[in-house]
Scaffold this active site. Structure first.
Site, PDB file in Angstrom:
ATOM      1  N   TYR A  49       8.358   2.738   7.548  1.00 19.35           N
ATOM      2  CA  TYR A  49       7.233   3.616   7.910  1.00 19.35           C
ATOM      3  C   TYR A  49       6.584   4.168   6.639  1.00 19.35           C
ATOM      4  CZ  TYR A  49       5.098   8.146   9.100  1.00 19.35           C
ATOM      5  OH  TYR A  49       4.243   9.230   9.192  1.00 19.35           O
ATOM      6  N   LYS A  54       2.877   3.364   5.311  1.00 21.81           N
ATOM      7  CA  LYS A  54       1.891   4.458   5.200  1.00 21.81           C
ATOM      8  C   LYS A  54       1.314   4.454   3.791  1.00 21.81           C
ATOM      9  CE  LYS A  54       1.037   7.607   7.797  1.00 21.81           C
ATOM     10  NZ  LYS A  54       0.007   7.781   8.851  1.00 21.81           N
TER      11      LYS A  54
HETATM   12  N1  LIG Z   1       4.518  14.613  12.673  1.00 22.89           N
HETATM   13  C1  LIG Z   1       4.763  14.835  11.404  1.00 22.89           C
HETATM   14  O1  LIG Z   1       5.619  15.637  11.043  1.00 22.89           O
HETATM   15  C2  LIG Z   1       3.957  14.102  10.359  1.00 22.89           C
HETATM   16  C3  LIG Z   1       4.205  14.345   8.993  1.00 22.89           C
HETATM   17  C4  LIG Z   1       3.442  13.678   8.042  1.00 22.89           C
HETATM   18  C5  LIG Z   1       2.451  12.795   8.439  1.00 22.89           C
HETATM   19  N2  LIG Z   1       2.246  12.574   9.772  1.00 22.89           N
HETATM   20  C6  LIG Z   1       1.169  11.660  10.163  1.00 22.89           C
HETATM   21  O2  LIG Z   1       0.297  12.415  10.979  1.00 22.89           O
HETATM   22  C7  LIG Z   1      -0.249  11.595  11.999  1.00 22.89           C
HETATM   23  C8  LIG Z   1      -0.095  12.255  13.353  1.00 22.89           C
HETATM   24  O3  LIG Z   1       1.235  12.554  13.610  1.00 22.89           O
HETATM   25  P1  LIG Z   1       1.695  13.027  15.064  1.00 22.89           P
HETATM   26  O4  LIG Z   1       2.914  13.812  14.884  1.00 22.89           O
HETATM   27  O5  LIG Z   1       0.556  13.609  15.815  1.00 22.89           O
HETATM   28  O6  LIG Z   1       2.104  11.633  15.672  1.00 22.89           O
HETATM   29  P2  LIG Z   1       2.037  11.090  17.145  1.00 22.89           P
HETATM   30  O7  LIG Z   1       3.089  10.057  17.275  1.00 22.89           O
HETATM   31  O8  LIG Z   1       1.995  12.205  18.130  1.00 22.89           O
HETATM   32  O9  LIG Z   1       0.596  10.371  17.145  1.00 22.89           O
HETATM   33  C9  LIG Z   1       0.403   9.065  16.745  1.00 22.89           C
HETATM   34  C10 LIG Z   1      -0.395   8.391  17.841  1.00 22.89           C
HETATM   35  O10 LIG Z   1      -0.684   7.052  17.427  1.00 22.89           O
HETATM   36  C11 LIG Z   1      -0.693   6.279  18.596  1.00 22.89           C
HETATM   37  N3  LIG Z   1      -0.531   4.869  18.326  1.00 22.89           N
HETATM   38  C12 LIG Z   1       0.597   4.216  17.924  1.00 22.89           C
HETATM   39  N4  LIG Z   1       0.369   2.905  17.847  1.00 22.89           N
HETATM   40  C13 LIG Z   1      -0.937   2.707  18.181  1.00 22.89           C
HETATM   41  C14 LIG Z   1      -1.745   1.567  18.290  1.00 22.89           C
HETATM   42  N5  LIG Z   1      -1.256   0.345  18.063  1.00 22.89           N
HETATM   43  N6  LIG Z   1      -3.040   1.729  18.655  1.00 22.89           N
HETATM   44  C15 LIG Z   1      -3.542   2.949  18.930  1.00 22.89           C
HETATM   45  N7  LIG Z   1      -2.802   4.075  18.849  1.00 22.89           N
HETATM   46  C16 LIG Z   1      -1.511   3.952  18.493  1.00 22.89           C
HETATM   47  C17 LIG Z   1       0.484   6.804  19.402  1.00 22.89           C
HETATM   48  O11 LIG Z   1       0.397   6.437  20.769  1.00 22.89           O
HETATM   49  C18 LIG Z   1       0.372   8.294  19.171  1.00 22.89           C
HETATM   50  O12 LIG Z   1      -0.348   8.926  20.205  1.00 22.89           O
HETATM   51  C19 LIG Z   1       0.408  10.238  11.854  1.00 22.89           C
HETATM   52  O13 LIG Z   1      -0.454   9.393  11.144  1.00 22.89           O
HETATM   53  C20 LIG Z   1       1.633  10.504  11.020  1.00 22.89           C
HETATM   54  O14 LIG Z   1       1.961   9.381  10.239  1.00 22.89           O
HETATM   55  C21 LIG Z   1       2.970  13.206  10.729  1.00 22.89           C
END
Ligand SMILES: NC(=O)c1ccc[n+]([C@@H]2O[C@H](COP(=O)([O-])OP(=O)(O)OC[C@H]3O[C@@H](n4cnc5c(N)ncnc54)[C@H](O)[C@@H]3O)[C@@H](O)[C@H]2O)c1
Length: 387
Positions: free
Chosen positions: A149, A153
């Site tokens: 992952y 990223k």
């Molecule tokens: N949650 C954390 O602590 C955290 C920390 C650092 C960075 N991030 C980044 O922040 C962003 C949001 O995080 P989050 O916690 O809201 O995650 P989340 O998992 O709630 O949201 C990600 C969304 O992407 C969608 N998705 C996955 N595969 C897909 C595809 N093939 N086509 C379309 N949609 C697809 C999922 O269904 C999901 O709704 C992400 O990019 C993550 O990498 C999150």
């Protein structure tokens, strides 16, 4: 914050997820059109005015259809951040790398001038201590990422920043891109980390903490992250001299804290006692490694949820925090002060919280299980006699 987003049409990939949906709700107040692009719909009801499009970023035709007519894309969709998802390399690569390529290609083909990518701290962090790091830090070499992952990223962020200044089709200008690198996201209704933590607390698995008590990590409240994204979108406009174009920014609450201490109000707020046992991080890392090995062997037949992965161990137990200076100076980002009170209330409103003591037999079985697991890990660390 005075920002004009009138007559703007936004596309949010991953808009069905926790952060994407929250961002969409904020954008809705001042935008002409907000489309959520996701393979799964949001768990909340869709407020009037938000458009949900069930689609997959791995499919270029679907991406193209969604991107057409947008003025700005927030590319948030990702896969593989935590738990067993972290172990599905193929899907991680397809969504995070191929998906990002599709989004960039469609933005250029359909003359979308702005793209904000939601990245992660992990693009520079791979388990080494970082104190007050800044954006001048180099990317962690790709082969040093212990999980796919973070590696993907990182690749996606590089693709996005490289695409800055690409000429849009029909000579309509150039694409401006930037990347925001958030800390761990929290807030009421968060679905990725908090329910898992609460289930560990409720099932009596959260019996110990690990690592140095002085280790510091960071978190970002979902609404601070929303504000950073709105500011970044603005900072890609001509009106703001496109000053965020081609740039990356670390985004957090700006308050480094010990990971376990951060969750103390949640544990105690739900009526449980905070663990007093502290274990060495090396032991937990080894345990996570063994769990990943077992998952590798049996994962296809039984895709169980690992207690912790190696990445999760160092993300929670090794000091890494960053300066907010660049985000403050260039985006005007000012994180507000939040705590876990609204998170505790969110769980309590859904029936969580200690009600009565667990039956003594169940408690005994759990205690025996925890002790046996540790003895097994300890024994497997010992050199084999006679070799
Ligand atoms: N949650 C954390 O602590 C955290 C920390 C650092 C960075 N991030 C980044 O922040 C962003 C949001 O995080 P989050 O916690 O809201 O995650 P989340 O998992 O709630 O949201 C990600 C969304 O992407 C969608 N998705 C996955 N595969 C897909 C595809 N093939 N086509 C379309 N949609 C697809 C999922 O269904 C999901 O709704 C992400 O990019 C993550 O990498 C999150």
């Amino acid at each position: 914050m005075e920002v004009n987003r009138k007559d703007n049409s936004f596309l949010i990939t991953g808009g069905g997820g926790y952060f994407g949906f929250r961002l969409a709700c904020a954008l809705l107040k001042t935008s002409s059109k907000v489309v959520l692009f996701d393979v799964s719909p949001p768990i909340q009801d869709l407020p009037e005015g938000l458009i949900f499009m069930r689609a997959d970023i791995r499919d270029y035709a679907q991406v193209e259809k969604a991107v057409r007519g947008s003025h700005c894309v927030f590319h948030i969709a990702s896969y593989g951040m935590s738990g067993r998802e972290q172990l599905n390399r193929k899907l991680i690569e397809e969504v995070n790398v191929k998906g990002t390529e599709n989004i960039l290609r469609a933005c250029v083909a359909h003359s979308v001038p702005r793209l904000i990518y939601t990245s992660t701290f992990n693009v520079v962090f791979g388990g080494q201590e970082i104190k007050n790091g800044d954006e001048s830090l180099p990317y962690l070499p790709l082969h040093l990422h212990p999980d796919h992952y973070s590696r993907t990223k990182s690749i996606a962020e590089m693709q996005v920043l490289k695409a800055n200044n690409l000429a849009l089709s029909n000579s309509t200008g150039v694409l401006r891109t930037c990347a925001l690198r958030p800390a761990g996201i929290y807030g009421p209704g968060e679905q990725r980390h908090l329910p898992r933590i609460v289930s560990y607390i409720e099932n009596g698995i959260f019996r110990f903490v690990y690592g140095d008590p002085d280790s510091l990590v960071e978190f970002v409240h979902v609404d601070n992250l929303v504000s950073a994204h709105l500011l970044a979108a603005d900072a890609l406009t001509e009106k703001q001299q496109c000053r965020a174009a081609g740039q990356a920014y670390f985004i957090s609450d700006g308050r480094p804290v010990n990971n376990f201490e951060f969750f103390r109000p949640l544990v105690e707020g739900l009526g449980y006692s905070f663990p007093t046992l502290r274990l060495p991080i090396s032991m937990i890392y080894f345990f996570a490694f063994l769990t990943e090995m077992v998952h590798f062997v049996v994962g296809r037949i039984y895709n169980f949820q690992p207690l912790l992965t190696r990445t999760e161990v160092y993300k929670t137990g090794v000091t890494h925090y960053f300066s907010m200076r660049k985000a403050r100076e260039e985006l005007g980002y000012e994180p507000k002060l939040y705590d876990l009170e609204d998170v505790v209330q969110w769980f309590q409103a859904r029936g969580h919280g200690k009600k009565r003591s667990r039956s003594s037999i169940r408690k005994l079985i759990l205690d025996v299980f925890v002790v046996v697991a540790f003895v097994a890990v300890l024994l497997s660390c010992l050199p084999v006699v006679g070799q």
